[in-house]
Design a protein around this motif. Structure first.
Motif, PDB file in Angstrom:
ATOM      1  N   PRO A   8      24.254  32.562  63.293  1.00  0.00           N
ATOM      2  CA  PRO A   8      25.089  32.041  61.929  1.00  0.00           C
ATOM      3  C   PRO A   8      25.672  33.521  61.412  1.00  0.00           C
ATOM      4  O   PRO A   8      24.948  34.398  61.357  1.00  0.00           O
ATOM      5  CB  PRO A   8      23.920  31.393  61.159  1.00  0.00           C
ATOM      6  CG  PRO A   8      22.973  30.906  62.258  1.00  0.00           C
ATOM      7  CD  PRO A   8      22.860  32.023  63.415  1.00  0.00           C
ATOM      8  N   THR A   9      26.685  33.129  60.666  1.00  0.00           N
ATOM      9  CA  THR A   9      27.534  34.322  60.154  1.00  0.00           C
ATOM     10  C   THR A   9      26.914  34.544  58.573  1.00  0.00           C
ATOM     11  O   THR A   9      26.221  33.629  57.976  1.00  0.00           O
ATOM     12  CB  THR A   9      28.869  33.991  60.104  1.00  0.00           C
ATOM     13  OG1 THR A   9      29.270  32.696  59.007  1.00  0.00           O
ATOM     14  CG2 THR A   9      29.658  33.876  61.455  1.00  0.00           C
ATOM     15  N   GLY A  43      31.626  24.653  61.093  1.00  0.00           N
ATOM     16  CA  GLY A  43      32.375  24.284  62.187  1.00  0.00           C
ATOM     17  C   GLY A  43      33.442  25.512  62.229  1.00  0.00           C
ATOM     18  O   GLY A  43      33.871  26.124  63.311  1.00  0.00           O
ATOM     19  N   CYS A  44      33.836  26.182  60.980  1.00  0.00           N
ATOM     20  CA  CYS A  44      34.809  27.325  61.069  1.00  0.00           C
ATOM     21  C   CYS A  44      34.187  28.576  61.395  1.00  0.00           C
ATOM     22  O   CYS A  44      34.883  29.624  61.534  1.00  0.00           O
ATOM     23  CB  CYS A  44      35.438  27.338  59.749  1.00  0.00           C
ATOM     24  SG  CYS A  44      34.404  27.659  58.282  1.00  0.00           S
ATOM     25  N   GLN A  45      32.932  28.763  61.488  1.00  0.00           N
ATOM     26  CA  GLN A  45      32.279  29.814  61.718  1.00  0.00           C
ATOM     27  C   GLN A  45      31.627  29.738  63.134  1.00  0.00           C
ATOM     28  O   GLN A  45      31.191  30.881  63.440  1.00  0.00           O
ATOM     29  CB  GLN A  45      31.098  30.250  60.438  1.00  0.00           C
ATOM     30  CG  GLN A  45      31.899  30.221  59.093  1.00  0.00           C
ATOM     31  CD  GLN A  45      32.463  31.298  59.082  1.00  0.00           C
ATOM     32  OE1 GLN A  45      32.219  32.507  59.052  1.00  0.00           O
ATOM     33  NE2 GLN A  45      34.058  31.305  58.497  1.00  0.00           N
ATOM     34  N   ALA A  46      31.089  28.694  63.595  1.00  0.00           N
ATOM     35  CA  ALA A  46      30.415  28.617  64.830  1.00  0.00           C
ATOM     36  C   ALA A  46      31.436  28.778  65.863  1.00  0.00           C
ATOM     37  O   ALA A  46      32.294  27.772  65.982  1.00  0.00           O
ATOM     38  CB  ALA A  46      29.701  27.331  64.935  1.00  0.00           C
ATOM     39  N   ALA A  47      31.027  29.426  66.765  1.00  0.00           N
ATOM     40  CA  ALA A  47      32.272  29.905  67.962  1.00  0.00           C
ATOM     41  C   ALA A  47      31.381  29.844  69.281  1.00  0.00           C
ATOM     42  O   ALA A  47      30.193  30.251  69.367  1.00  0.00           O
ATOM     43  CB  ALA A  47      32.917  31.169  67.848  1.00  0.00           C
ATOM     44  N   GLU A  81      36.298  30.199  71.233  1.00  0.00           N
ATOM     45  CA  GLU A  81      36.948  29.309  70.493  1.00  0.00           C
ATOM     46  C   GLU A  81      35.893  28.681  69.332  1.00  0.00           C
ATOM     47  O   GLU A  81      34.788  28.290  69.606  1.00  0.00           O
ATOM     48  CB  GLU A  81      37.474  28.124  71.118  1.00  0.00           C
ATOM     49  CG  GLU A  81      38.351  26.993  70.441  1.00  0.00           C
ATOM     50  CD  GLU A  81      39.278  26.120  71.334  1.00  0.00           C
ATOM     51  OE1 GLU A  81      40.180  25.593  70.968  1.00  0.00           O
ATOM     52  OE2 GLU A  81      38.464  25.922  72.625  1.00  0.00           O
ATOM     53  N   ARG A  82      36.565  28.124  67.998  1.00  0.00           N
ATOM     54  CA  ARG A  82      35.444  27.776  67.104  1.00  0.00           C
ATOM     55  C   ARG A  82      35.433  26.439  67.123  1.00  0.00           C
ATOM     56  O   ARG A  82      36.375  25.612  67.360  1.00  0.00           O
ATOM     57  CB  ARG A  82      35.923  28.137  65.612  1.00  0.00           C
ATOM     58  CG  ARG A  82      36.235  29.618  65.320  1.00  0.00           C
ATOM     59  CD  ARG A  82      37.037  29.864  64.005  1.00  0.00           C
ATOM     60  NE  ARG A  82      38.180  28.987  63.708  1.00  0.00           N
ATOM     61  CZ  ARG A  82      38.897  28.963  62.542  1.00  0.00           C
ATOM     62  NH1 ARG A  82      38.129  29.464  61.540  1.00  0.00           N
ATOM     63  NH2 ARG A  82      39.952  28.390  62.449  1.00  0.00           N
ATOM     64  N   ILE A  83      34.288  25.805  66.662  1.00  0.00           N
ATOM     65  CA  ILE A  83      34.073  24.335  66.912  1.00  0.00           C
ATOM     66  C   ILE A  83      35.234  23.691  66.191  1.00  0.00           C
ATOM     67  O   ILE A  83      35.524  22.457  66.361  1.00  0.00           O
ATOM     68  CB  ILE A  83      32.751  24.114  66.292  1.00  0.00           C
ATOM     69  CG1 ILE A  83      31.534  24.512  67.094  1.00  0.00           C
ATOM     70  CG2 ILE A  83      32.482  22.436  66.134  1.00  0.00           C
ATOM     71  CD1 ILE A  83      31.699  24.319  68.567  1.00  0.00           C
ATOM     72  N   LEU A  84      35.368  24.040  64.807  1.00  0.00           N
ATOM     73  CA  LEU A  84      36.466  23.334  63.905  1.00  0.00           C
ATOM     74  C   LEU A  84      37.754  23.548  64.779  1.00  0.00           C
ATOM     75  O   LEU A  84      38.491  22.387  64.783  1.00  0.00           O
ATOM     76  CB  LEU A  84      36.709  24.112  62.609  1.00  0.00           C
ATOM     77  CG  LEU A  84      37.725  23.617  61.592  1.00  0.00           C
ATOM     78  CD1 LEU A  84      37.467  22.411  61.319  1.00  0.00           C
ATOM     79  CD2 LEU A  84      38.082  24.631  60.560  1.00  0.00           C
ATOM     80  N   ASP A  85      38.028  24.227  65.478  1.00  0.00           N
ATOM     81  CA  ASP A  85      39.725  24.426  66.406  1.00  0.00           C
ATOM     82  C   ASP A  85      39.216  23.430  67.383  1.00  0.00           C
ATOM     83  O   ASP A  85      40.228  22.565  67.891  1.00  0.00           O
ATOM     84  CB  ASP A  85      39.865  25.777  67.005  1.00  0.00           C
ATOM     85  CG  ASP A  85      39.923  26.703  65.647  1.00  0.00           C
ATOM     86  OD1 ASP A  85      40.379  26.386  64.521  1.00  0.00           O
ATOM     87  OD2 ASP A  85      39.791  27.827  65.705  1.00  0.00           O
TER      88      ASP A  85
END
Length: 199
Positions: free
Chosen positions: A57-58, A77-81, A17-21
Motif C-alpha cells: 500500500p502507498t 485501484g489507482c495505487q495498487a499495481a 500495470e495498475r488495477i485501475l488501468d
C-alpha cells in the motif's frame, strides 16, 4: 502476463500495470473520477486473492484507508499495481455496492438493506474519523494543480471520457446478479432434504 480477475471477469495484465488501468481498458465496473490521482477514492477495490502479487500500500492508500481495512484487502485501484506473475482476484467497491443494491430488490429486503447501508456507513465513518487531515495530506501529496485539473492534456481527458463510456456501457449491460437466497428458506430446504434422505 498475469491474470487478474476483476468482478468475476478474467483479464490479462502486464507487470507494473495498475488495477485501475486494467479495469478501465476492459470496461470493468470501477469508478475513476480523479483520473488516478488517488484523491476521489472511487476506484476502491477489495483484493480477494493474490494480494501478495501487488505492490505494498502507498502513502495515499494509507491516508484514505484505515489499517484494519488494508488488512481486509482494501486498496485503491489507482495505487495498487501488479508486481508478481500469479493470479489476482478483485471485486471493485462500485460492483460490490451494485450487487448489494440488486440483492435488496431480489432477496430478503431487511437483511440486504442492512448489509448495504452498513457498508456505506462504515466507509463514510472511516473517512470522517481522520478528516480533515486525510484530505490535507492528500492535497499535499498530489498538489493543488493536479487535483484541480487531473487531466494534464485534452488527450488524457478524451481517453477518460472514452473509458468512462466503456465502463458505463459494460455496467448497464451486465446481467443482474443472482438473487440472494433467504437464509430461512435455505434452512427449510436443508431440513426437507434431510427428511427425504431419512425416508
Amino acid at each position: 502476463m498475469t491474470t487478474v480477475t476483476i468482478n468475476d471477469v478474467e483479464m490479462e495484465a502486464r507487470p507494473g500495470e495498475r488495477i485501475l488501468d486494467i479495469a478501465r481498458r476492459n470496461g470493468a465496473h470501477i469508478g475513476f473520477v480523479c483520473n488516478g490521482t488517488g484523491f476521489c477514492q472511487t476506484c476502491k477495490v477489495r483484493v480477494l486473492a493474490g494480494g501478495e502479487e501487488l505492490n505494498p500500500p502507498t502513502d495515499l492508500e494509507k491516508n484514505w484507508i484505515p489499517e484494519r481495512r488494508l488488512q481486509e484487502g482494501w486498496r485503491l485501484g489507482c495505487q495498487a499495481a501488479i508486481r508478481g506473475k500469479e493470479s489476482v482476484v478483485i471485486l471493485t467497491n462500485a460492483e460490490e455496492l451494485r450487487r448489494q443494491a440488486f440483492n435488496i430488490l431480489n432477496g430478503n429486503v431487511l437483511t440486504n438493506t442492512s448489509t448495504f447501508v452498513g457498508n456505506l456507513l462504515g466507509q463514510g465513518i472511516d473517512q470522517i474519523a481522520s478528516y480533515p487531515f486525510n484530505m490535507l495530506n492528500a492535497v499535499a501529496k498530489i498538489g493543488l494543480g493536479r487535483l484541480l485539473n487531473p487531466w494534464q492534456s485534452m488527450e488524457q481527458f478524451s481517453q477518460w471520457l472514452s473509458d468512462f463510456g466503456k465502463v458505463f456501457d459494460q455496467t448497464l449491460n451486465s446481467p443482474a446478479p443472482a438473487p440472494a437466497r433467504d437464509p430461512l428458506a435455505q434452512v427449510r430446504d436443508a431440513a426437507a432434504e434431510v427428511r427425504r434422505a431419512s425416508e
